[in-house]
Design a protein around this motif. Structure first.
Motif, PDB file in Angstrom:
ATOM      1  N   SER A  94       0.869  -1.180   0.000  1.00 53.22           N
ATOM      2  CA  SER A  94       0.000   0.000   0.000  1.00 53.22           C
ATOM      3  C   SER A  94       0.903   1.226   0.000  1.00 53.22           C
ATOM      4  O   SER A  94       2.100   1.120   0.260  1.00 53.22           O
ATOM      5  N   LYS A  95       0.316   2.396  -0.264  1.00 52.35           N
ATOM      6  CA  LYS A  95       1.121   3.622  -0.230  1.00 52.35           C
ATOM      7  C   LYS A  95       1.717   3.856   1.154  1.00 52.35           C
ATOM      8  O   LYS A  95       2.838   4.329   1.288  1.00 52.35           O
ATOM      9  N   GLU A  96       0.966   3.495   2.178  1.00 50.26           N
ATOM     10  CA  GLU A  96       1.422   3.709   3.547  1.00 50.26           C
ATOM     11  C   GLU A  96       2.517   2.697   3.935  1.00 50.26           C
ATOM     12  O   GLU A  96       3.493   3.041   4.570  1.00 50.26           O
ATOM     13  N   GLU A  97       2.298   1.448   3.568  1.00 49.99           N
ATOM     14  CA  GLU A  97       3.228   0.398   3.973  1.00 49.99           C
ATOM     15  C   GLU A  97       4.391   0.218   3.012  1.00 49.99           C
ATOM     16  O   GLU A  97       5.410  -0.348   3.370  1.00 49.99           O
ATOM     17  N   GLY A  98       4.237   0.675   1.788  1.00 50.48           N
ATOM     18  CA  GLY A  98       5.315   0.563   0.812  1.00 50.48           C
ATOM     19  C   GLY A  98       5.401  -0.829   0.201  1.00 50.48           C
ATOM     20  O   GLY A  98       4.411  -1.538   0.084  1.00 50.48           O
TER      21      GLY A  98
END
Length: 144
Positions: free
Chosen positions: A77-81
């Motif tokens: 995800s964008k947050e988790e990369g």
């Protein structure tokens, strides 16, 4: 979770295998035998090596030292990369071809030399060379 990887051990042919576990970092560390350093080799593909391989005096292996593995970069995800995941069939084929092509290479740092860079212009030139090297790797990967 199962991860389909290409593993290349020194003095052995590269092989495709599946490793299982819940923690991709633990899987990678087990595969390379130590702390993991990731090196981008193609779009969404990295080679994982033992980051202490030189200090452990591991044997040469296709321009690296010790055992290394090819993994797919997977966006969580964008947050988790990104995380590491299974290679698709195309990247398995390319990884095996890459190992064959580079089978005789020796790690460049085995000479024991140290690079010292000083001055803004020299640092800029060095960074440009690194960017050029990365572009060359990408072009080579795409041509396999």
């Amino acid at each position: 979770m199962k991860m389909k990887l290409v593993i290349k051990e020194p003095n052995k042919p590269a092989k495709v295998c599946e490793l299982s576990g819940n923690d991709t970092l633990a899987i990678a560390q087990k595969a390379v035998g130590g702390y993991v350093q990731s090196i981008a080799i193609g779009p969404e593909v990295s080679i994982l090596v033992d980051e202490d391989g030189l200090s452990k005096n591991l044997p040469d292996n296709c321009g690296f030292v010790g055992t290394f593995v090819f993994v797919q970069e997977v966006l969580i995800s964008k947050e988790e990369g990104y995380d590491w995941g299974s290679l698709n069939e195309e990247n398995v084929r390319k990884a095996l071809a890459w190992c064959e092509k580079h089978s005789e290479e020796v790690h460049p740092d085995k000479s024991g030399s140290v690079i010292v860079i000083t001055g803004d212009n020299n640092i800029k030139t060095y960074r440009e060379q690194l960017a050029s090297d990365a572009q060359s790797k990408l072009m080579e990967w795409q041509s396999l």
